[in-house]
Structure formats: structure tokens, C-alpha cells
Write an enzyme that holds these catalytic residues in place. Structure first.
Site, PDB file in Angstrom:
ATOM      1  N   GLY A 126       0.855  -1.181   0.000  1.00 14.51           N
ATOM      2  CA  GLY A 126       0.000   0.000   0.000  1.00 14.51           C
ATOM      3  C   GLY A 126       0.889   1.228   0.000  1.00 14.51           C
ATOM      4  N   ASP A 167      -1.530   4.380  -6.240  1.00 13.11           N
ATOM      5  CA  ASP A 167      -0.122   4.287  -5.867  1.00 13.11           C
ATOM      6  C   ASP A 167       0.665   5.457  -6.413  1.00 13.11           C
ATOM      7  OD1 ASP A 167      -1.339   1.449  -6.176  1.00 13.11           O
ATOM      8  OD2 ASP A 167       0.311   1.254  -4.743  1.00 13.11           O
TER       9      ASP A 167
END
Ligand SMILES: CSC[C@H]1O[C@H](OP(=O)(O)O)[C@H](O)[C@@H]1O
EC number: 5.3.1.23
Length: 362
Positions: free
Chosen positions: A54, A242
Site C-alpha cells: 500500500g 499508488d
């Protein structure tokens, strides 16, 4: 967020004030295992092998990786080596470089003897900043969910892809922060959870944390979302990212682009949870410029699960000798994005939209 009533972040400092502790996410959803990071190599491995993953959590872990490195060698050469080792772990999430640059800026001008304390302090600040940004982003996103509920006066169905929950950040999450804030405020909602092959971050992580928080959800195969949207079963999509470019192109887990296409075809609003460290202001065209991580084919050909007698094991799902390829991310062009939900508010996925919220970047 809470696990069975106990508040947890995904990364924290141990009682010795030096060791870093993380939840090993490769053991979820079936086992809650805390791992100790005691060195630069431990931190680098935890990112590369996805014990932590993440974008924001990758950045936070890299920040503490620099602090662990400084304990061993706080010289200019030692910091530079640590930067390169951590930067090489994964190529796509811009939060990694952002956090490493933040750490270098905080340390390089200090006398060597002051660097260890300053490194732990800056790493702790980065974690606190992430949590606060995501909480604020969650409030802005919850207002969108509330608008849908006000208009429809029924349970609001939200589709999300991969894991952009608190397990992808230090706390709260990005795509799921609005879900938690809206749910906690009493808005009836339900989440469609894309399993997200091949590593199943949705099935293993998003479902896990929604289950812990008591949020109604249903795990679906990745290819189900279009059908649900055609039949009016999705009110809005919220995903993470991202790396988002200054033009508003959104890089996220592989398969996000296909969801955005289905959403556009069915007039389903498509939002992105975007804390500002995930904006790459140096990049305009995401499809052409963002490096897409390619991970091992084994992540595609094999899968982990729990047997009836409680054993967690890995099995092969493809024939021997069948090749596989494993692209980790894709890029959703800004034209398919309804809005970017940031800690400063919601904006269009456009240079003007982003500059309006971040005028200092104009
Ligand atoms: C809030 S960042 C979450 C983002 O990161 C995931 O990728 P990975 O699990 O490979 O680190 C995925 O793209 C999520 O949307």
C-alpha cells in the site's frame, strides 16, 4: 483502526524505542502476526516481500527503514546507501520516493551525531501525517456517500478494488476512509470487494478489515463488477492509488482501469482516494511515464489458502509448464475519473483541479 476492540496502526515503534513493529500482511486474513524490523535489510525485505504494502504504508516503512539504517551508519554514505536499498524495493508507489526524500531532507544537514534521533522523529511525523490526511480525506469522501444516501434513501452500494484500507496506510486508509467515516456516522452502506487477483488483497485484506469493523460487504470475483453496474447494483466506485500524475491520471492495482471503463459505460461515479504524498507532480502522462511493477509469475500460478483443518498452504492453480505474467498495476486516464478525494477536499482529475487544491504547486 480497531481489531476486536483494540486500536491498531499498521506500523509502530516497540517499547525499546528503536525496533519497528508491523503487521505481517502476508499472514492475513487467517493469522494476525506482528513482525519486528531491526535493520535496514528487515525494512527493505518487508516492503519487497509485501509484509507491508500500500503506497502510504510503503512510504512510512521506508521512513523507519532510514532510521534503522542510521542506527548502524548515520554517515552521508550510509544514508545514501540506505536510500538506494529502500528505493529499489518496489518501483510504482511514489510514496516510497516521497518518504525517502523527506527523510534525506531532514537528516543531510544535521551533524552525524544528531541524525538517529531526528530520523525516528521524522518517521513518526510521517506516520502521524498519513493518519491525519486519511482521516480528513475520509470526511470529504463521506460527504459524497451522504449525498448519495440523501438522494436515494437506501443502502448505498460501493465497489472497491484491491486494498486501499487502513492496512494500506498507517491508519484509516484512502479509498476506505470515506467508507469508515460514513459507516461510523450511521449511513447504511455495503461494499462490493473485488478479490483482486493474483495476490487477493481484496479478499484477504479489505474483507478482513471490513469484517473487523463490522462493515457489510460481499467479496466478488474481479470480473463481476461490470455485471453489477449494468444492473444498478453499484452506486459509486472508490479506489486507491499508488501514484497520480499532475494531470490526474491514476495508477492503481491491475484491473482498476477495467472497472473505470465499466463505470463510465454505466454512468457510475468513479472516485479515487488520494492523499497528497501520492501525487507525482513531475509526471503528466501516467500511461507513458509511470513504471509498472512486474512481480513473479508464481504469484499468478499459485495461491495461498486455509484447509478445512486450519492449515495455511500454497497450491498451484495452473498446469505445469504454462507460462504466466504478473503486471502489478495499470493506469486509469483522468478522463475516466469522476473526482479525486484528497485531504484538502474533492477536485476534478485535471491539472486545474489539482492546482486549485494545491496552489503552492502551480
Ligand atoms: C492506498 S495505496 C493502496 C494501493 O496499493 C496497492 O498495491 P499493493 O498492494 O501492490 O501495494 C493497491 O494498488 C492499492 O490500491
Amino acid at each position: 483502526m480497531k481489531i476486536n476492540g483494540t486500536p491498531y496502526r499498521t506500523i509502530w515503534l516497540a517499547k525499546d524505542g528503536k525496533t519497528v513493529e508491523i503487521i505481517d500482511q502476508t499472514r492475513l486474513p487467517h493469522e494476525l502476526v506482528v513482525m519486528a524490523l531491526r535493520s535496514l535489510d528487515d525494512a527493505a525485505r518487508s516492503i519487497k516481500d509485501m509484509w507491508v504494502r500500500g503506497a502510504p504504508l510503503i512510504g512510512a516503512t521506508a521512513a523507519y527503514g532510514m532510521a534503522l539504517a542510521a542506527v548502524g551508519d548515520a554517515s552521508d554514505a550510509g544514508l545514501e546507501r540506505a536510500y538506494q536499498v529502500l528505493h529499489a524495493t518496489r518501483p510504482t508507489a511514489i510514496n516510497l520516493k516521497w518518504a525517502l526524500d523527506e527523510m534525506m531532507a531532514a537528516l543531510k544537514t544535521l551533524p552525524v551525531g544528531e541524525r538517529i534521533g531526528a530520523a525516528y522523529q521524522r518517521a513518526a511525523e510521517i506516520c502521524d501525517e498519513d493518519s491525519a490526511q486519511n482521516a480528513a480525506l475520509g470526511e470529504h469522501g463521506a460527504a459524497i456517500i451522504a449525498e448519495h444516501h440523501k438522494a436515494k434513501r437506501r443502502t448505498i452500494n460501493i465497489l472497491t478494488h484491491c486494498n486501499a484500507g487502513w492496512l494500506a496506510t498507517v491508519d484509516w486508509g484512502t479509498a476506505l476512509a470515506p467508507v469508515y467515516k460514513a459507516f461510523d456516522s450511521g449511513i447504511p452502506l455495503h461494499v462490493w470487494v473485488d478479490e483482486t487477483r493474483p495476490r487477493n488483497q481484496g479478499a484477504s485484506l479489505t474483507a478482513r478489515e471490513l469484517n473487523w469493523h463490522g462493515v457489510p460487504h460481499t467479496v466478488i470475483a474481479d470480473n463481476t463488477g461490470g455485471h453489477l453496474m449494468q444492473h444498478g447494483m453499484v452506486d459509486l466506485c472508490i479506489v486507491g492509488t499508488d501514484r497520480t500524475t499532475r494531470n490526474g491520471d491514476v495508477c492503481n492495482k491491475i484491473g482498476t482501469y477495467l472497472k473505470a471503463l465499466a463505470a463510465r459505460d454505466n454512468d457510475v461515479p468513479f472516485y479515487v482516494g488520494l492523499p497528497s504524498p501520492t501525487i507525482d507532480w513531475t509526471v503528466a502522462d501516467g500511461v507513458r511515464e509511470i513504471p509498472i511493477e512486474e512481480r513473479s509469475a508464481r504469484e499468478q500460478t499459485h495461491i495461498f489458502g486455509r484447509t478445512e483443518d486450519g492449515q495455511v498452504c500454497e497450491v498451484q492453480v495452473t498446469p505445469d509448464g504454462s507460462p504466466a505474467v504478473n503486471y502489478g498495476f495499470d493506469v486509469t486516464p483522468a478522463r475516466l475519473v469522476t473526482g479525486l478525494i484528497t485531504e484538502r477536499g474533492v477536485c476534478e482529475a485535471s491539472p486545474e483541479g489539482l492546482r486549485g487544491l494545491f496552489p503552492e504547486r502551480a
